[in-house]
Structures are given as C-alpha cells and as structure tokens.
Design a protein around this motif. Structure first.
Motif, PDB file in Angstrom:
ATOM      1  N   CYS A 174     -37.941  15.135  16.617  1.00 56.61           N
ATOM      2  CA  CYS A 174     -37.159  13.925  16.913  1.00 56.61           C
ATOM      3  C   CYS A 174     -36.698  13.261  15.617  1.00 56.61           C
ATOM      4  O   CYS A 174     -35.530  12.870  15.475  1.00 56.61           O
ATOM      5  CB  CYS A 174     -38.002  12.940  17.730  1.00 56.61           C
ATOM      6  N   ARG A 175     -37.611  13.108  14.690  1.00 56.58           N
ATOM      7  CA  ARG A 175     -37.280  12.468  13.419  1.00 56.58           C
ATOM      8  C   ARG A 175     -36.262  13.308  12.640  1.00 56.58           C
ATOM      9  O   ARG A 175     -35.350  12.776  11.997  1.00 56.58           O
ATOM     10  CB  ARG A 175     -38.553  12.251  12.611  1.00 56.58           C
ATOM     11  N   ALA A 176     -36.425  14.631  12.701  1.00 59.78           N
ATOM     12  CA  ALA A 176     -35.484  15.501  11.991  1.00 59.78           C
ATOM     13  C   ALA A 176     -34.080  15.361  12.582  1.00 59.78           C
ATOM     14  O   ALA A 176     -33.082  15.299  11.842  1.00 59.78           O
ATOM     15  CB  ALA A 176     -35.951  16.953  12.065  1.00 59.78           C
ATOM     16  N   TRP A 177     -33.967  15.306  13.923  1.00 62.88           N
ATOM     17  CA  TRP A 177     -32.644  15.166  14.547  1.00 62.88           C
ATOM     18  C   TRP A 177     -32.013  13.825  14.170  1.00 62.88           C
ATOM     19  O   TRP A 177     -30.835  13.769  13.816  1.00 62.88           O
ATOM     20  CB  TRP A 177     -32.764  15.284  16.064  1.00 62.88           C
ATOM     21  N   LEU A 178     -32.785  12.742  14.240  1.00 61.47           N
ATOM     22  CA  LEU A 178     -32.247  11.440  13.866  1.00 61.47           C
ATOM     23  C   LEU A 178     -31.774  11.432  12.415  1.00 61.47           C
ATOM     24  O   LEU A 178     -30.697  10.902  12.098  1.00 61.47           O
ATOM     25  CB  LEU A 178     -33.302  10.358  14.085  1.00 61.47           C
ATOM     26  N   ASP A 179     -32.564  12.020  11.530  1.00 59.53           N
ATOM     27  CA  ASP A 179     -32.207  12.039  10.109  1.00 59.53           C
ATOM     28  C   ASP A 179     -30.913  12.823   9.891  1.00 59.53           C
ATOM     29  O   ASP A 179     -29.994  12.370   9.188  1.00 59.53           O
ATOM     30  CB  ASP A 179     -33.359  12.654   9.315  1.00 59.53           C
ATOM     31  N   MET A 180     -30.837  14.015  10.505  1.00 61.42           N
ATOM     32  CA  MET A 180     -29.632  14.824  10.328  1.00 61.42           C
ATOM     33  C   MET A 180     -28.425  14.173  11.016  1.00 61.42           C
ATOM     34  O   MET A 180     -27.291  14.229  10.506  1.00 61.42           O
ATOM     35  CB  MET A 180     -29.858  16.237  10.889  1.00 61.42           C
ATOM     36  N   ALA A 181     -28.631  13.554  12.180  1.00 59.31           N
ATOM     37  CA  ALA A 181     -27.524  12.893  12.870  1.00 59.31           C
ATOM     38  C   ALA A 181     -27.000  11.715  12.059  1.00 59.31           C
ATOM     39  O   ALA A 181     -25.783  11.464  12.021  1.00 59.31           O
ATOM     40  CB  ALA A 181     -27.979  12.434  14.256  1.00 59.31           C
ATOM     41  N   MET A 182     -27.903  10.990  11.383  1.00 53.24           N
ATOM     42  CA  MET A 182     -27.460   9.875  10.548  1.00 53.24           C
ATOM     43  C   MET A 182     -26.714  10.388   9.323  1.00 53.24           C
ATOM     44  O   MET A 182     -25.678   9.829   8.916  1.00 53.24           O
ATOM     45  CB  MET A 182     -28.658   9.024  10.129  1.00 53.24           C
ATOM     46  N   ARG A 183     -27.192  11.452   8.723  1.00 57.58           N
ATOM     47  CA  ARG A 183     -26.471  12.041   7.583  1.00 57.58           C
ATOM     48  C   ARG A 183     -25.095  12.551   8.041  1.00 57.58           C
ATOM     49  O   ARG A 183     -24.094  12.408   7.326  1.00 57.58           O
ATOM     50  CB  ARG A 183     -27.288  13.183   6.986  1.00 57.58           C
TER      51      ARG A 183
END
Length: 885
Positions: A297-306
């Motif tokens: 979940c955290r990885a998806w949020l981080d990549m989606a924000m980038r």
C-alpha cells in the motif's frame, strides 16, 4: 492481524520521520537541533559572505544562497514527489525555521505528510548564481555534508557526494543548464540507482511507472478490484487534473499500453469525479492493508505521488504535486485506526447470550495439539495440555538451546484462538535499563497482550537473576499474572532455568506449568537430519541416517551451533559433495569439526617463528594432560587441574595466535569440547550502568564455554580512576564463572608484563586461579625477517635479494619498547610494500605503453618485492612506529 514489525513505530507518539521509500525512523533526541546548528554555521561561513538573493519566496530577504541551497536539497533528498510523513516530516521548517519569512506552525501529528518536489540537481541550484562557480560547488557539497545523520536520506545523500568527489571533467563556468546535464550524464549506475531523477524527466517517469505497476499488481492480488490497468492509469492522470495524456508516457509504458490509456482517457474524463475516486481508492487500500499488504500500500501511494509530480512537471522536472487526490492522510489515519492498541469494555450480552459449551464426560481426553517437535515428550504433553485448557496459558519451558523451545512456543501460538500474533520479548530488552523503565515496559507488554496475544518471554531466568533489577522484575511479573487473569504467557529458560528463577522468587514458578527439554537421542538426531534432507528434496538410506544420528550425538556443541542446528550444519556439509539426491552411509563423514580448523595445532605451534620458551611450556602442559589421562585409565584418582593462563608481552608477539592454538590443542586432547576462541576486551565485560556488568560478563563466558576466552589488555579492568567503575564487578563475576566451568573452559588474560602483575594483585582470588604465566618476548631482528618472509609467501610474494638487507638495516635503527609492534609491524610494512610494488609495476607498464613498446613487466616482477618497495625510514626512526602501527 498485526502490522509488520518495522512499521509499528507508526502506532506510537515517538518523534518519527517516515520517508515511504525508506520506512519509519525514530529521530534521535537532539539530532535535528544539531543539524540545524551545522546549517547555521555554514550559512555564517565567511566564504558565503555577500552571497544573497532577493528572489526567494520563502526565506527572509536578503536570503543567503547557502540557506536557499539547503532548502532545495531538503526538497530533493526524499525523492522527486516522494512521500515523507510522520511527526517530524517538516524538515525544512524545523531546520530553517528562524530564517523563514513566515515560519509555519509545526505539527507533531503522526499522520502529517508532505511530497516535496525534485528540481534541485547537482552540482547546485541557487549557489550556481554566485560569481565564483568553483566556490559555489564547494559550498553546495558542504550543504550536503551538513545534513549528515538523517538516516532515511543518507543513501541518496552519500550517492550525491560521490558525484562531488568524482566530478565530470568540464568547464564549471558553462551555462547552468549544460552544467547540470553534464553532471547528470556523469553519474554511474550505482548513483542512478539511488537517485533515478538524474535520468531526466522521461527516464524518471519510466522508473516510477515500473514501481507503480509492480505495486498495483501486488495489491490487486491481495484485494481484487474491478479496474483494468488502462483505466487505473487514466484515472491517476485525471486525479492529477491533467488535460491530456502526456506523450512521454509512450516511452514509460510502451506504445501499445500508451494507446490504450489515450483511448480511454476522453471517456473517463467526462465522468471522473475526484472525491468518489479518492474514497474508492481508500477502500481498496484498506482492504489490502487488512490482508497484510501494508508495505505494498505504501509503495503504491509513494509511486502514485511521484507519478503525479512527474506528469504535472512535464516537460520539465517534477515539482511539488498540486491538486492531487491521493488518499495519503486517509491511509495513515486508517493504519492507526486499525492497528493501534484500543481500549475495550466487555459487553454484558456476550456473557448473557453465550451458548453453553457441551459438558465433558469424566475421563474425556482434551484435544491434542498437532506438533512437529522431535522427541521432547514432556514438552509435547505440556503443549497438548495448554492447547486444550480453558484457562490462560502459563507455560515455563527450560532446557538447552536448540531443543525446540522456540518452535514449541510458535506452534502453541498458532493453536490458540487469539486475534493477534504473539509478542516476543528477550532479556536484552531489560538489561541495563533503569528499574522504572524496565517495570513500565513489562506492564505495557502485559497490557498489550492481555486476552489478545501470547506473550513469549525469552530468557526469563536471565531477566530475574539480573543483580540490578531481577528480583523486582520477578515480583512485578508475578503480580501481573494476577492482575491480568486472561494473560497468556510462555517463558523460555536455559537448562535448569526454572531452578534459577525459583532461587530468586520461589512463588513465581508455581504460577507456571513447567516443562523441560533434553538433548536429543541418537534416533532423534537421525530424524532431525532426515527432515533437513527432506527440506532440500534429498533422501537418505537407513544406514546413512543411523550414522548421521550417531555422529550428531557425539559432536560437541560450539556456542550457538548445537542440538537441532547441528543437523542443518551436517546436511549442508553432506550435500556440498553429493552427486545425486540419495545420501548413503559413505557420504556421512567420520567426524564433524564444528570449529572448522583442519590440520594439527601442535605442528602449527612448532612452525611459529621464535617463542621457544612458550612452545616448551605448552609442551609440558600437553604432556601433563596426557599423563593424567593415562593415570585415569590405570584407575589412579586424578583431580581436574586449573588450566587458566596469563600471557604477558608487548603487542604483536603472537599472544592471540597462541591462544587460538591452545584451544585447538586442548580440543584435540579431549579436554575442551569445541576448542573455539572468543576474544574480548574491557568493553565486552564492563557495562555502563548498574546491573549491566555481571550479565554482560556472564553472557561472554557462556559464549566461550567449550573453548578459550581470551581477554586482551585485561589490566584495564582495574585501572579506572573512577570510584564507581564496574571493572571489579566484572572480575568478581569472571572468577566465579571460571570456577563453575573449570572442566570445559580456559580463560587466558593478556597484557604488558608490569601491568598484568598489578592486575593479578587487584583481587585476592585472581593469582591462584592463573597458575601458569607465559611471557612472550619481543622478536629478534632475524625472527622479524623470518616473519616478514613468511607473511609475504602467504600473500604470494617472494623477496628480492636486496630486500632482507634493507629491512634488517631499518630494524636496527628502530628503537624497541612497549610500543614496538613486532609481528604486527611486519604485517603493516608488508601491506605498504605490496602497495608500493603495485604502483611501481603499474607505472612501468604505463611507461612502456606510452613509448609504444611491448610491456616488459614479467611474471617474476609481479610477485617480487624489492628493497625500493619498503617505506622510507623517517628522520626520527621512532616515528616509524606511529606511521605503520
């Protein structure tokens, strides 16, 4: 349901910096203040005097270019558009607060987050506006240096420093855009792996999309979602308020996938509403979170924000994301809402409306726990009883290490109908703590586990026998078992640990069902070996299993390599030389040397340079041991002699090497069970606080059981000028342990001759426990030459005909004394000589190539050290000792 251990910091109110790509990190007290002081000092550096700007929108004007540079670096270090959260995520505000035009209100909320932009680039941004570019680049590097110590940023910071230390060969006065591009192209693969933004906007977008798709695939597998990939990407663009699909996505996604997204985008745009999409995404992440995919979940949020930051910044660099609807704050709130400890109140309906359990007939057996333990019938019976009992589990398991105690606790935890995974605590968590802190931790763990999870205490005997807090912690645990009637506890102890607990608090073991483990039988060792082979898809004949069981039962343990762990060790050794998938009896070795020392230690001792008196004394000890064995075989009563020793002598005279050989010699003679060496100094024995020293010394001795404990510079235990020094406590505990384990332990203390005499006189019982004192004299010049030649030969080098004479002349001029390094000096001089020789032959090869000649460096040249390779002797020969020791 439990949050991964590395994320549990997010459930606390600690000062936390959580860069999603790194993970949450507890900010040490005072660190940010220290970094801020470094930044202020750099801003006040005379080199930056007059370097200001009137154009900065956030800093007080005139703004220092150094501070502007630091602010840009702080925005860049987490990553372009990367998420950083936690109660200390406002790094720029905390480090540059007094310099901001409008200092914001600082927040300590754990759900606080930011996604800074990434437009800063090495070698600099604001500072490059300064007239002197070389000075600007030097100051920009110092800005990176001032930010040292913020762990989540360290990997990228160090990678950037490599660029400054190995800059591209170019004119520093190039136009700024050209200079930034040259530096980015100069970055190697290792730097780009840490700082992918240097790939440029398109390259960085490709990197982000790869991570985004991987995270989405993982989340969709855990929490299926009716959303095709092209729709997923289309709606991500729409939440970023994009008016079109950027053409750069064709490179990042591939032509086919890009065209699918572009075809879907107009239709999605007509019906897309950011609010419902955000709630839908939040629900999806929450489902995945509860399926154990917090990291994904955290990885998806981080990549989606980038992704948002990059596409909004195209065709330029990513910038602070704006108008994004990614549910970062909502996800962080959900994480705390679902996993943080909660207060509970019992609903009276649960008791009033509960369906009564069927009554058990007299003599009816409780359900048995299915266990994979090998042997250990007492423990298996206790597990079955605990699993079938109606009341709380209270089990104390005592036994040698490697006999299945931890496996038993894990199996019991899986069988209990508890909503959360077990909590494991060890004796190290309580060692050296203040009593109030240790008691507070014990109470907090009990509250956290009550009726919800199994509390597993490893090393209960070590906790309660701690001379500082042990008795009080035993009393607190006994009271907690009464205060929390639903608390399930499994306590693990070493062999006879229950007896040690009883000595401290006789009532505490009565609160537990005590089960003991024992060493494995031959048949049980064979079964353990069979299981290890099966785990590697290999079979064995019955004869091979019987031979392996007998070998394992006869093999003495080595520190933590004991009992069940020996079976895995033997399996690895056997399979290393196995051709097929069937182990036969000839494949089982005759002996299992856990120490890993081939060869005859007596021969190795005899081959050592010099040390004639030492060799003679050890030969007498060996002869005495053999004679004692002959007397015992003849029926003569033999007392166990004290074999502890004192080694005196200057550094580099072979004390550690001989101590290691002594252990192996006594192992070969059957006196020691393993013969390994454990090296220690004062720091390994003496603690910093009351109550630390005795347990630390005890654990060190326990590591050395079966071998030799070698304590170098032992006299430092008695030389402290402080009245409250704990060195004497370490000596007292050491003396007791030496006496308790004299049949399978040799303690060797070493140091300078005069200091060691004072050490032995410091404690009345010391000198009598070290009956043998061996002095290691300094090497003669001839012996040092022999040592140098032997070390060179071991490194694959020969000596040129002039080198021995040159080295002998050097040694004649060097003064001897306590600081003379002996063999250690020879090793260091050899290292310098090899380095000089490498430079010499490489230079000769380069010169030949420049002249167009064939290289004339022969194989003999490559492996021969000459006199010219030795370091030059300083004008004051005694300085040689300081340079090469």
């Amino acid at each position: 349901m439990r949050l991964p251990e590395h994320l549990e910091l997010l459930l606390t109110d600690e000062p936390v910096l959580d860069v999603y790509a790194h993970g949450p990190w507890r900010v040490p007290d005072g660190l940010l203040e220290t970094v801020a002081e470094r930044v202020d000092a750099l801003a006040a550096d005379p080199r930056g005097a007059g370097l200001t700007t009137e154009q900065h929108m956030l800093l007080r004007l005139p703004a220092s270019l150094v501070l502007a540079e630091v602010m840009g670096i702080l925005a860049f270090l987490p990553g372009g558009g990367a998420i950083k959260g936690g109660s200390r995520c406002q790094l720029s505000e905390r480090l540059l607060g007094p310099h901001l035009a409008k200092p914001p209100r600082l927040s300590d909320r754990m759900t606080m987050w930011e996604a800074p932009g990434g437009r800063w680039r090495p070698p600099g941004d604001w500072l490059l506006e300064a007239p002197d570019r070389k000075l600007a680049i030097e100051l920009a590097r110092d800005c990176l240096g001032a930010l040292e110590g913020i762990e989540p940023l360290e990997g990228r910071r160090r990678a950037l420093l490599r660029l400054y230390d190995e800059p591209p060969p170019c004119d520093v006065d190039l136009p700024k855009a050209d200079l930034l591009e040259l530096w980015a192209r100069h970055a190697d693969g290792e730097v780009l792996a840490a700082v992918p933004e240097l790939l440029g906007p398109v390259g960085y977008l490709e990197w982000v999309c790869a991570g985004l798709l991987a995270a989405r695939e993982r989340l969709t597998a855990a929490a299926p979602r009716d959303e095709a990939l092209d729709r997923h990407l289309s709606r991500l663009l729409l939440q970023a308020e994009m008016e079109h699909v950027p053409a750069e996505l064709m490179v990042a996604l591939g032509e086919e996938r890009y065209r699918e997204v572009a075809a879907r985008f107009p239709g999605d745009r007509r019906e897309f509403k950011a609010g419902p999409w955000q709630e839908e995404t939040r629900s999806w992440l929450l489902r995945a979170l509860l399926e154990g995919e917090a990291d994904a979940c955290r990885a998806w949020l981080d990549m989606a924000m980038r992704f948002t930051a990059v596409v909004q910044g195209l065709p330029g660099e990513p910038w602070f994301p704006k108008n994004e609807y990614l549910p970062v704050a909502l996800f962080q709130t959900d994480l705390r809402r679902m996993f943080a400890p909660r207060r509970r109140v019992v609903n009276p309906l649960t008791a009033r409306l509960r369906v009564p359990e069927p009554r058990k007939e007299a003599g009816e057996l409780r359900p048995a726990l299915e266990t994979s333990l090998v042997g250990q019938p007492e423990l298996v019976a206790a597990l079955a009883e605990a699993a079938g009992a109606r009341g709380p589990v209270r089990l104390l398991v005592a036994g040698p290490d490697g006999t299945g105690k931890r496996d038993a606790a894990q199996e019991l935890a899986r069988s209990l109908p508890l909503p959360r995974d077990p909590l494991w605590v060890t004796d190290n968590l309580f060692a050296g703590q203040r009593l109030t802190d240790a008691v507070a931790r014990l109470h907090a763990d009990a509250r956290d586990c009550a009726a919800e999870r199994l509390l597993v205490i490893e090393g209960l005997d070590a906790i309660v026998t701690d001379p500082g807090n042990g008795e009080a912690l035993a009393r607190e645990l006994r009271q907690l078992l009464s205060i929390h009637p639903g608390l399930n506890v499994v306590a693990l102890c070493d062999a006879d640990g229950d007896a040690r607990v009883r000595e401290v608090d006789p009532a505490l073991p009565l609160r537990f069902r005590v089960a003991r483990t024992r060493p494995f039988t031959v048949a049980e060792h064979a079964e353990l070996f069979r299981r290890e082979l099966a785990a590697r898809d290999v079979r064995a004949t019955r004869q091979a299993l019987a031979a392996a069981g007998a070998l394992l039962a006869a093999t003495p343990p080595l520190q933590s390599l004991r009992n069940a762990r020996l079976a895995a060790h033997l399996a690895d050794l056997v399979l290393a030389g196995l051709a097929g998938d069937l182990v036969r009896k000839p494949d089982i070795p005759g002996t299992l040397d856990t120490a890993g020392h081939p060869g005859n230690p007596l021969t190795e001792l005899a081959d050592l340079t010099g040390l004639h008196t030492v060799k003679q004394e050890i030969s007498l000890l060996v002869a005495g041991t053999r004679a004692d064995r002959m007397r015992a075989a003849a029926g003569v009563r033999v007392s166990v002699p004290t074999r502890h020793m004192v080694f005196t002598g200057n550094p580099g005279t072979g004390k550690t090497m001989v101590a290691r050989l002594v252990g192996r010699i006594y192992k070969k003679l059957g006196v020691l069970s393993s013969g390994h060496l454990v090296e220690a100094t004062r720091a390994h024995l003496v603690g910093e606080y009351i109550g630390q020293t005795a347990p630390r010394t005890r654990r060190l001795v326990e590591r050395a059981l079966g071998g030799v404990l070698f304590i170098d510079e032992a006299y430092t235990l008695t030389q402290s000028p402080h009245k409250d020094d704990y060195g004497h406590e370490a000596i007292a505990e050491l003396v007791k342990m030496m006496e308790d384990h004299r049949d399978d332990l040799i303690v060797i203390v070493a140091g300078y001759q005069r200091e060691m005499a004072s050490f032995l006189a410091a404690n009345p019982g010391l000198e009598s426990r070290f009956p043998k004192q061996l002095h290691f004299p300094d090497y003669t010049d001839e012996e040092l030459l022999e040592v140098f030649a032997r070390l060179a030969a071991e490194a694959g080098f020969g000596l040129g005909e002039n080198l021995p004479g040159a080295l002998a002349g050097m040694l004649r001029r060097v003064p001897r004394g306590p600081s003379f390094g002996n063999g250690r000096l020879m090793r260091n001089l050899l290292d310098v000589a090899i380095a000089n020789q490498s430079e010499r032959v490489a230079s000769a090869d380069r010169a030949a190539r420049r002249a167009g000649r064939e290289p004339r460096v022969t194989r003999k040249d490559l492996v021969t050290l000459r006199a010219e390779d030795l370091p030059p002797l300083p004008e004051l020969p005694q300085e040689l000792l300081g340079l090469y020791l």
